[in-house]
Design a protein around this motif. Structure first.
Motif, mmCIF file in Angstrom:
data_model
loop_
_atom_site.group_PDB
_atom_site.id
_atom_site.type_symbol
_atom_site.label_atom_id
_atom_site.label_comp_id
_atom_site.label_asym_id
_atom_site.label_seq_id
_atom_site.Cartn_x
_atom_site.Cartn_y
_atom_site.Cartn_z
ATOM 1 N N ILE A 169 13.263 4.474 15.635
ATOM 2 C CA ILE A 169 11.879 4.889 15.897
ATOM 3 C C ILE A 169 11.123 3.752 16.584
ATOM 4 C CG2 ILE A 169 9.677 5.577 14.833
ATOM 5 C CD1 ILE A 169 11.234 6.911 12.600
ATOM 6 N N VAL A 183 4.590 9.099 16.014
ATOM 7 C CA VAL A 183 5.919 9.315 15.438
ATOM 8 C C VAL A 183 6.231 10.765 15.056
ATOM 9 C CG1 VAL A 183 6.607 7.029 14.662
ATOM 10 C CG2 VAL A 183 4.989 8.297 13.294
ATOM 11 N N LEU A 222 9.242 3.593 20.414
ATOM 12 C CA LEU A 222 7.822 3.279 20.623
ATOM 13 C C LEU A 222 7.669 2.062 21.545
ATOM 14 C CD1 LEU A 222 6.201 3.884 17.115
ATOM 15 C CD2 LEU A 222 6.656 5.487 18.946
ATOM 16 N N GLY A 246 17.364 10.226 5.883
ATOM 17 C CA GLY A 246 16.692 9.742 7.092
ATOM 18 C C GLY A 246 15.623 8.722 6.760
ATOM 19 N N SER A 274 6.284 -1.574 11.369
ATOM 20 C CA SER A 274 6.586 -1.444 9.941
ATOM 21 C C SER A 274 7.918 -0.737 9.700
ATOM 22 C CB SER A 274 5.455 -0.703 9.219
ATOM 23 O OG SER A 274 5.375 0.630 9.684
ATOM 24 N N LEU A 275 8.476 -0.127 10.754
ATOM 25 C CA LEU A 275 9.723 0.617 10.580
ATOM 26 C C LEU A 275 10.930 -0.096 11.191
ATOM 27 C CD1 LEU A 275 8.262 4.099 11.581
ATOM 28 C CD2 LEU A 275 9.024 3.475 9.293
ATOM 29 N N GLY A 283 5.447 0.479 16.106
ATOM 30 C CA GLY A 283 6.381 0.863 15.039
ATOM 31 C C GLY A 283 6.883 -0.306 14.200
ATOM 32 N N PHE A 332 7.758 12.868 16.611
ATOM 33 C CA PHE A 332 9.130 13.230 17.006
ATOM 34 C C PHE A 332 10.143 12.977 15.884
ATOM 35 C CE2 PHE A 332 8.748 8.756 18.178
ATOM 36 C CZ PHE A 332 9.953 8.226 17.742
ATOM 37 N N ALA A 333 9.798 12.093 14.953
ATOM 38 C CA ALA A 333 10.731 11.770 13.870
ATOM 39 C C ALA A 333 10.368 12.461 12.556
ATOM 40 C CB ALA A 333 10.770 10.254 13.671
ATOM 41 N N CYS A 378 0.870 2.267 18.910
ATOM 42 C CA CYS A 378 1.665 1.631 17.851
ATOM 43 C C CYS A 378 3.058 1.241 18.354
ATOM 44 C CB CYS A 378 1.801 2.604 16.690
ATOM 45 S SG CYS A 378 2.775 1.974 15.326
ATOM 46 N N HIS A 418 0.820 -1.225 0.000
ATOM 47 C CA HIS A 418 0.000 0.000 0.000
ATOM 48 C C HIS A 418 0.850 1.270 0.000
ATOM 49 C CE1 HIS A 418 0.101 1.106 4.318
ATOM 50 N NE2 HIS A 418 -0.091 -0.153 4.625
ATOM 51 N N ALA A 424 14.031 -0.488 8.677
ATOM 52 C CA ALA A 424 14.594 0.698 8.037
ATOM 53 C C ALA A 424 14.861 1.844 9.025
ATOM 54 C CB ALA A 424 13.678 1.170 6.917
ATOM 55 N N ARG A 425 14.079 1.937 10.097
ATOM 56 C CA ARG A 425 14.325 2.953 11.126
ATOM 57 C C ARG A 425 14.146 2.338 12.516
ATOM 58 N NH1 ARG A 425 14.338 8.607 10.269
ATOM 59 N NH2 ARG A 425 14.751 8.606 12.493
ATOM 60 N N ILE A 483 13.822 3.089 3.680
ATOM 61 C CA ILE A 483 12.421 2.642 3.737
ATOM 62 C C ILE A 483 11.932 2.124 2.379
ATOM 63 C CG2 ILE A 483 10.038 3.359 4.276
ATOM 64 C CD1 ILE A 483 11.292 5.156 6.503
ATOM 65 N N TRP A 500 7.102 9.188 4.957
ATOM 66 C CA TRP A 500 7.969 8.004 5.024
ATOM 67 C C TRP A 500 8.055 7.417 6.415
ATOM 68 C CZ3 TRP A 500 9.005 5.726 0.657
ATOM 69 C CH2 TRP A 500 8.986 6.484 -0.510
ATOM 70 N N VAL A 501 8.151 8.275 7.426
ATOM 71 C CA VAL A 501 8.271 7.726 8.779
ATOM 72 C C VAL A 501 6.902 7.458 9.408
ATOM 73 C CG1 VAL A 501 10.541 8.728 9.206
ATOM 74 C CG2 VAL A 501 8.510 9.988 9.879
ATOM 75 N N CYS A 502 5.834 7.811 8.697
ATOM 76 C CA CYS A 502 4.486 7.434 9.150
ATOM 77 C C CYS A 502 4.468 5.920 9.288
ATOM 78 C CB CYS A 502 3.460 7.892 8.109
ATOM 79 S SG CYS A 502 1.899 6.994 8.182
ATOM 80 N N ALA A 503 4.010 5.433 10.450
ATOM 81 C CA ALA A 503 4.056 3.993 10.724
ATOM 82 C C ALA A 503 2.802 3.272 10.235
ATOM 83 C CB ALA A 503 4.257 3.759 12.221
ATOM 84 N N SER A 504 1.906 3.988 9.565
ATOM 85 C CA SER A 504 0.638 3.418 9.095
ATOM 86 C C SER A 504 -0.166 2.806 10.247
ATOM 87 C CB SER A 504 0.862 2.345 8.023
ATOM 88 O OG SER A 504 1.541 2.874 6.930
#
Lengths: 275, 184
Positions: free
Chosen positions: A194, B36, A198, B101, A186-187, A184, B38-39, A182, A48, A190-191, B105, B66-70
């Motif tokens: 973050i 998120v 969380l 940053g 999905s991240l 986190g 903060f990022a 959440c 998505h 890659a991050r 992703i 991009w840093v949105c965690a959905s």
């Protein structure tokens, strides 16, 4: 009772113990899980985030396979669950010629399915080893409840299905406010910074509320909650809810499932004489 | 600085996402609940305002989508019913390059989708290796991050969480067809 079962990719690898405990618990309750033949990945966040057609069609193929059977489709992974529900909603609004879906079934998350009155009653009748004294924080995460227009969650900010199940097993369910925050997941690759932040917030809240362990209903959350705790010596175990069901029902596979965890969850169970 | 609003960008986003971004009245509820911020470089409500104003380059160059965690918290709580997480999807799809940053992703998404395309399901070991080689492996070696990751991989392997051989689904041709239709 017979239902279709869509395990999802994680349950073949990193979340094997979740798959094993799901099958054992349903077996003990007389629920036959028929794995969907030739199922494919739901596409998850990557689909998505990249392309609308992929996000619609990858889950749609599974829905069409299940549609032919007419059995409700049970999904243990919250990410897969939401992708299937989102695709289903779109297909019913605007049919897709490549994947004709009639909607002869209900897509249900395994947690919500097992928390239905009829199943909870079955579980209660079969409890052999009540989880007395085990203080657990029920962690639902995001995608089993949000967005409620798609998931159908009636209380998206304060779901209670897992609380009810754990209470039926005799566990001490603590009240806390981070049930649906959440992690986190999905991240995490890659991050990781973050995701770690969380996870730390969630664990801090659970500890402050007096929990000895977290209970999860999603392979993404569970794996993320374990790996992001790093090497610290005060790590909090994270159970899959079906593992605790299996334990309370006195199933023999429990020890094998628990051995697969990256954070050994057996200490609190030993202290209470549960294993 | 004065800004002359450019509505064409707003209309384009509204059409592509199917969401009425113009309904946003800056109540801040999305940003208050977002885990998120903060990022992010701009919190979600600010990004929506920027879409309304037509600040195309800034929006498509932002870290925020991009840093949105959905996690869908914003979508759940928006009083105007805007599916904000959906708007973030649209913005990610439109921004071809991820800013500093967030470089890794889209690399992750690519490795993930390649795995599905090849076998119909994600083969975790193969996907992780492909992702690793897409990222800056040398930086990971220098920062010794690679040791941590290898150790984690080993811990998973010895607990039977790593499947050594991939599985290819029956009906893979359906999946190939889906990928051919991508973008339509």
């Amino acid at each position: 009772m017979k239902v279709s079962y869509y395990p999802g990719c994680s349950l073949l690898g990193t979340a094997r113990e979740y798959d094993e405990s799901n099958r054992a618990v349903c077996g003990a309750l007389g629920i036959e899980l028929e794995e969907l033949e030739g199922w494919n990945c739901c596409g998850a966040t990557s689909a998505h985030s990249t392309d609308d057609y992929l996000a619609l069609a990858l889950p749609a193929r599974n829905l069409v396979i299940a549609d032919g059977k007419g059995l409700d489709l049970i999904v243990p992974c919250s990410a897969c669950f939401l992708r299937l529900k989102a695709s289903e909603k779109k297909l019913l609004e605007m049919p897709l010629a490549d994947f004709p879906y009639r909607g002869s079934l209900k897509v249900k998350h395994l947690l919500n399915f097992l928390a239905e009155d009829e199943n909870i009653q079955k579980i209660q009748e079969r409890v052999k080893k009540p989880l007395a004294g085990l203080k657990v924080a029920c962690y639902y995460g995001c995608l089993i409840v949000r967005p409620p227009k798609v998931t159908g969650a009636t209380e998206p900010e304060d779901p209670k299905e897992m609380d009810r199940l754990m209470a039926a097993l005799g566990a001490e369910v603590i009240e806390w406010s981070f049930k649906t925050e959440c992690c986190g997941g999905s991240l995490v690759l890659a991050r990781p910074d973050i995701a770690t932040k969380l996870v730390e917030r969630i664990l801090k809240m659970a500890k402050e509320a007096g929990a000895e362990a977290l209970v999860s209903c999603c392979p993404m959350c569970q794996s993320n909650l374990e790996t992001c705790q790093g090497e610290s010596s005060h790590r909090t175990p994270v159970f899959y809810f079906t593992e605790l069901l299996g334990l309370a029902l006195g199933l023999s596979g429990v020890k094998g499932w628990l051995k697969r965890h990256l954070i050994d969850p057996r200490q609190p169970l030993r202290e209470k004489g549960l294993i | 600085m004065s800004i002359a609003p450019q509505t064409s960008f707003l209309y384009h986003i509204e059409e592509k996402s199917g969401e009425k971004v113009s309904l946003c009245y800056q109540c801040n509820k999305c940003s208050s609940g977002c885990p998120v911020t903060f990022a992010m470089d701009f919190p979600p409500h600010v990004l929506l305002r920027m879409v309304q104003l037509g600040l195309k380059e800034k929006v498509l160059g932002s870290l925020t989508p991009w840093v949105c965690a959905s996690c869908e918290t914003c979508t759940t709580r928006c009083p105007n019913g805007i599916d904000i997480a959906r708007v973030m999807d649209t913005l990610r799809q439109m921004a071809r390059v991820a800013p500093a940053g967030a470089e890794d992703i889209p690399k992750f998404h690519e490795a993930f989708l390649n795995s599905i395309k090849a076998r119909g399901r994600v083969y975790e070991v193969g996907m992780l290796l492909e992702y690793m080689f897409k990222t800056d492996v040398w930086a990971k070696i220098k920062s010794r991050e690679i040791i941590k990751e290898t150790k984690l991989g080993w811990e998973m392997f010895r607990r039977g969480k790593m499947r050594l051989f991939p599985h290819t689904i029956r009906g893979l041709e359906d999946i190939k067809k889906i990928f051919e239709h991508k973008g339509k």
